[in-house]
Design a protein around this motif. Structure first.
Motif, PDB file in Angstrom:
ATOM      1  N   PHE A  12     -25.006  26.608 -62.347  1.00  0.00           N
ATOM      2  CA  PHE A  12     -23.916  27.437 -62.887  1.00  0.00           C
ATOM      3  C   PHE A  12     -23.949  28.826 -62.261  1.00  0.00           C
ATOM      4  CE2 PHE A  12     -22.304  30.335 -66.212  1.00  0.00           C
ATOM      5  CZ  PHE A  12     -21.020  29.828 -66.349  1.00  0.00           C
ATOM      6  N   TRP A  13     -25.153  29.403 -62.116  1.00  0.00           N
ATOM      7  CA  TRP A  13     -25.323  30.736 -61.524  1.00  0.00           C
ATOM      8  C   TRP A  13     -24.900  30.744 -60.050  1.00  0.00           C
ATOM      9  CZ3 TRP A  13     -26.964  35.478 -63.337  1.00  0.00           C
ATOM     10  CH2 TRP A  13     -27.351  36.407 -62.384  1.00  0.00           C
ATOM     11  N   GLU A  14     -25.273  29.706 -59.318  1.00  0.00           N
ATOM     12  CA  GLU A  14     -25.001  29.661 -57.887  1.00  0.00           C
ATOM     13  C   GLU A  14     -23.526  29.365 -57.590  1.00  0.00           C
ATOM     14  OE1 GLU A  14     -27.007  30.249 -55.306  1.00  0.00           O
ATOM     15  OE2 GLU A  14     -28.653  30.814 -56.650  1.00  0.00           O
ATOM     16  N   LEU A  15     -22.905  28.496 -58.360  1.00  0.00           N
ATOM     17  CA  LEU A  15     -21.556  28.009 -58.024  1.00  0.00           C
ATOM     18  C   LEU A  15     -20.436  28.719 -58.782  1.00  0.00           C
ATOM     19  CD1 LEU A  15     -22.283  24.167 -57.954  1.00  0.00           C
ATOM     20  CD2 LEU A  15     -22.240  25.782 -56.034  1.00  0.00           C
ATOM     21  N   GLY A  16     -20.765  29.527 -59.760  1.00  0.00           N
ATOM     22  CA  GLY A  16     -19.736  30.172 -60.563  1.00  0.00           C
ATOM     23  C   GLY A  16     -18.826  31.076 -59.740  1.00  0.00           C
ATOM     24  N   ARG A  17     -17.535  31.081 -60.073  1.00  0.00           N
ATOM     25  CA  ARG A  17     -16.563  31.938 -59.378  1.00  0.00           C
ATOM     26  C   ARG A  17     -16.651  33.378 -59.868  1.00  0.00           C
ATOM     27  NH1 ARG A  17     -10.791  29.176 -59.628  1.00  0.00           N
ATOM     28  NH2 ARG A  17     -10.370  30.985 -58.305  1.00  0.00           N
ATOM     29  N   GLU A  18     -17.118  33.567 -61.113  1.00  0.00           N
ATOM     30  CA  GLU A  18     -17.259  34.899 -61.657  1.00  0.00           C
ATOM     31  C   GLU A  18     -18.487  35.582 -61.046  1.00  0.00           C
ATOM     32  OE1 GLU A  18     -16.786  32.235 -63.419  1.00  0.00           O
ATOM     33  OE2 GLU A  18     -14.790  32.527 -64.298  1.00  0.00           O
ATOM     34  N   LEU A  19     -18.483  36.912 -61.103  1.00  0.00           N
ATOM     35  CA  LEU A  19     -19.597  37.699 -60.591  1.00  0.00           C
ATOM     36  C   LEU A  19     -20.580  37.945 -61.736  1.00  0.00           C
ATOM     37  CD1 LEU A  19     -16.976  38.440 -58.836  1.00  0.00           C
ATOM     38  CD2 LEU A  19     -18.288  40.416 -58.095  1.00  0.00           C
ATOM     39  N   PHE A  20     -21.774  37.286 -61.668  1.00  0.00           N
ATOM     40  CA  PHE A  20     -22.809  37.480 -62.668  1.00  0.00           C
ATOM     41  C   PHE A  20     -23.826  38.491 -62.137  1.00  0.00           C
ATOM     42  CE2 PHE A  20     -21.823  32.824 -63.448  1.00  0.00           C
ATOM     43  CZ  PHE A  20     -20.951  33.101 -64.497  1.00  0.00           C
ATOM     44  N   CYS A  21     -24.373  39.295 -63.050  1.00  0.00           N
ATOM     45  CA  CYS A  21     -25.402  40.241 -62.626  1.00  0.00           C
ATOM     46  C   CYS A  21     -26.310  40.601 -63.792  1.00  0.00           C
ATOM     47  CB  CYS A  21     -24.780  41.507 -62.042  1.00  0.00           C
ATOM     48  SG  CYS A  21     -23.836  42.481 -63.218  1.00  0.00           S
ATOM     49  N   VAL A  22     -27.520  41.008 -63.446  1.00  0.00           N
ATOM     50  CA  VAL A  22     -28.472  41.541 -64.414  1.00  0.00           C
ATOM     51  C   VAL A  22     -28.812  42.948 -63.948  1.00  0.00           C
ATOM     52  CG1 VAL A  22     -30.722  41.270 -65.508  1.00  0.00           C
ATOM     53  CG2 VAL A  22     -29.407  39.237 -64.832  1.00  0.00           C
ATOM     54  N   LEU A  23     -28.654  43.936 -64.860  1.00  0.00           N
ATOM     55  CA  LEU A  23     -28.877  45.337 -64.522  1.00  0.00           C
ATOM     56  C   LEU A  23     -30.015  45.907 -65.355  1.00  0.00           C
ATOM     57  CD1 LEU A  23     -25.186  46.628 -64.541  1.00  0.00           C
ATOM     58  CD2 LEU A  23     -26.472  45.793 -62.586  1.00  0.00           C
ATOM     59  N   ALA A  24     -30.748  46.808 -64.742  1.00  0.00           N
ATOM     60  CA  ALA A  24     -31.739  47.567 -65.500  1.00  0.00           C
ATOM     61  C   ALA A  24     -31.047  48.577 -66.391  1.00  0.00           C
ATOM     62  CB  ALA A  24     -32.702  48.250 -64.535  1.00  0.00           C
TER      63      ALA A  24
END
Length: 482
Positions: A12-24
Motif C-alpha cells: 500500500f505504501w509503495e503503490l499508493g497514488r497519494e503522497l504519504f510521509c512521516v515527519l519529525a
C-alpha cells in the motif's frame, strides 16, 4: 503483526497514488513513499532529513506554518487544507493535506489536486472577465430563476429602471419596473417564458420616477442546478425606435386609397378616385402603355408582367410597391390586383387598388436606417486582467486599431500602446483603473500604424470578495472625425 499484514502495508505504501510521509516534530522528513517522486520529482534521498517547509511555495509558507490543529481521540489531528509545493523542475503542484500526530511524529497524506485547482481558478477568471464585459455593455441584463426570483441584474439595467441590484435581487413579481396597468400582461408573459417559450418581446417598463418607456427583450435559457431553466433577458430601451414606428402607423392611417379596373380585350381602364363611390370617376383608353407612363423603371416592367399574367389567368392576385416617375420621382404607390371573372369563370380583366404609401416608405426607410446603424456600429471590447495584461479583445479592436489578437492578448500597456499618453484624459483613465473605479470619456487611441483615433471609452471594474479590483473591461466607440 503478521508478516502478511506487514507485506500488505508495504505494498500500500509503495503503490499508493497519494503522497504519504512521516515527519519529525520539527517537520523534518523521516520517511516518504515513491509517490513523492512521481508527483513532485524529488527522490527519496533528496527529501529525507530536510524540513518539509523547504519545498513549500514561498507564498504559502506562512499559512502552512499556522494550519489549524484539532484535538482528536488519539492525539492531534491536522484539519484538511491546501498548499502549493515546488516540483523539482520548478513548476508548482497543489496538494490537499490531512494527517495526525502520535507521540513525537506526524503522519501525513496529500493528494495532488493541481488539475482541479487550476480548472477552478480558470473558471473564476473567466467569470470575472465575463462580468466585466457584461457590466460595460449598453444593454440591460436580468436573470430570473424558475421560482420567479430576480437572481441578478447588471449596471445598465439598474440605470434603465432606477433600482440597484441590492434593492431588487431576490424580489418576486410584481417587480418595481412593471407599470401597474401592465402587471397582468407582463406577469402572463413571464409565466409563458418560464415554461420555455423563448421569444422576442415588446413591453413597457417603468422607471423609479414613474416614467414609462418601451423595451424589446430577447430571452435565452439559463440552466439551474435543479435541472429547471432560469430566464436570461437582454433588455433594450427602444424609445426612439417606437417613435418612428408611431409615425409609420400614422402614415398608414391617413394614406389615400384608389381603386381601378382594367379590361384588356376592350383596352380601357376605369379609375375610381374615391373607393366608396358608386361609379367611375374617369375612364380612358389604354393607348398602349398610357396607364404605366407615370411609373419609374424597373417597376414599370415588373407591373406590366404581373398585370398581364393576372389577365391571362396565370396568377390570381399580385401586389407591388412601385416608385412613380416624373414629375415627382419621390412618390411611392402600392398596387394590388386580382382577376375579374365573368359568370362562366373566364378571366376578363384585372381589378385592384392603388394606395399612396410615400409617408409609409419614408418611415420604413427611417426605421431601417436606424436598425442598420445599430447593427453597423463597430463597438470594440477590451478586457484587462488583474496583472494589467490584456486577456480579451473582440474583432472590432483589430479592425479599428490594426493590431492582431496575437499581438494584444497577454500584452501590457507598455508593450502595446493603445492609448495616447500625451493627453490629460489618459492620466484620468489610468488613475481610475489603479483606484478600481469606473471611467467614461473621450480620448485619443493609437493605431498600429501610429495614427490617432478619437473614441468614446467606458470602463467597468470587477472586484473579488475582498473588494480588490480584479478585471477591467473597456467598451470603445469610435467618434466621427471632424
Amino acid at each position: 503483526m503478521a508478516d502478511t499484514d506487514r507485506d500488505d502495508i508495504e505494498q500500500f505504501w509503495e503503490l499508493g497514488r497519494e503522497l504519504f510521509c512521516v515527519l519529525a516534530d520539527d517537520a523534518t522528513f523521516l520517511r516518504v513513499n515513491p509517490a513523492w517522486t512521481r508527483v513532485l520529482g524529488w527522490r527519496e534521498d533528496e527529501l529525507l532529513g530536510r524540513p518539509a517547509f523547504e519545498f513549500v511555495h514561498p507564498d504559502d509558507l506562512a499559512a502552512t506554518r499556522h494550519v489549524s490543529i484539532a484535538e482528536g481521540g488519539e492525539g492531534q489531528q491536522l484539519e484538511e487544507f491546501q498548499n502549493r509545493y515546488r516540483h523539482k523542475d520548478g513548476s508548482v503542484r497543489w496538494l490537499n493535506w490531512t494527517g495526525y500526530k502520535r507521540g513525537d511524529r506526524w503522519y501525513g497524506m496529500a493528494r495532488d489536486v493541481t488539475a482541479t485547482r487550476m480548472s477552478h481558478d480558470a473558471l473564476q477568471r473567466s467569470e470575472r472577465r465575463s462580468r466585466a464585459v457584461l457590466e460595460a455593455l449598453r444593454e440591460g441584463l436580468v436573470v430570473i430563476d424558475s421560482d420567479r426570483r430576480v437572481v441578478e441584474i447588471n449596471q445598465r439595467f439598474g440605470e434603465m429602471v432606477g433600482w440597484t441590484p441590492r434593492e431588487v435581487v431576490g424580489s418576486r413579481p410584481p417587480y418595481p419596473w412593471w407599470p401597474p396597468e401592465e402587471r397582468a400582461h407582463i406577469g402572463e408573459t413571464l409565466a409563458q417564458s418560464l415554461k420555455g417559450k423563448r421569444r422576442t418581446l415588446e413591453l413597457t417598463f417603468m422607471h423609479r420616477d414613474g416614467r414609462r418607456f418601451p423595451v424589446i427583450i430577447d430571452e435565452a435559457d439559463l440552466p439551474e442546478r435543479s435541472g429547471r431553466q432560469a430566464v436570461l433577458s437582454v433588455v433594450r430601451d427602444v424609445s426612439e425606435l417606437v417613435g418612428t414606428r408611431d409615425r409609420l402607423a400614422e402614415a398608414h392611417r391617413v394614406a389615400d386609397l384608389n381603386s381601378w379596373e382594367w379590361y384588356p380585350e376592350r383596352d380601357y381602364v376605369i379609375v375610381y378616385e374615391d373607393p366608396l363611390s358608386s361609379g367611375p370617376q374617369s375612364t380612358y383608353e389604354m393607348d398602349g402603355e398610357t396607364s404605366l407612363a407615370g411609373v419609374a423603371e424597373p417597376f414599370r416592367s415588373e407591373l406590366r408582367r404581373l398585370r398581364d399574367e393576372t389577365a391571362q389567368g396565370l396568377r390570381g392576385t399580385f401586389a407591388l410597391d412601385l416608385q412613380t416617375g416624373e414629375p415627382d420621382p419621390g412618390r411611392w404607390i402600392e398596387i394590388r390586383g386580382e382577376q375579374i371573372l365573368d359568370p362562366a369563370g373566364k378571366v376578363i380583366g384585372v381589378r385592384g387598388t392603388a394606395q399612396e404609401i410615400t409617408a409609409r416608405k419614408r418611415a420604413e426607410l427611417e426605421a431601417r436606417l436606424q436598425s442598420d446603424v445599430l447593427e453597423a456600429i463597430d463597438v470594440a471590447v477590451v478586457a484587462r486582467g488583474p496583472d494589467g495584461r490584456i486577456v480579451h479583445v473582440n474583432g472590432a479592436v483589430t479592425r479599428m486599431l490594426g493590431w492582431t489578437r496575437e499581438e494584444l492578448i497577454g500584452a501590457r500597456e507598455h508593450d502595446v500602446r493603445i492609448i495616447a499618453q500625451d493627453q490629460p484624459e489618459a492620466v484620468e483613465l489610468n488613475r481610475a483603473l489603479r483606484a478600481g473605479e469606473t471611467w467614461e470619456g473621450d480620448l485619443d487611441l493609437l493605431c498600429r500604424d501610429g495614427a490617432r483615433m478619437r473614441a468614446h471609452v467606458r470602463t467597468a471594474v470587477v472586484r473579488d470578495d475582498t473588494g480588490t479590483p480584479q478585471y477591467a473591461a473597456g467598451i470603445i466607440v469610435p467618434l466621427a472625425s471632424t
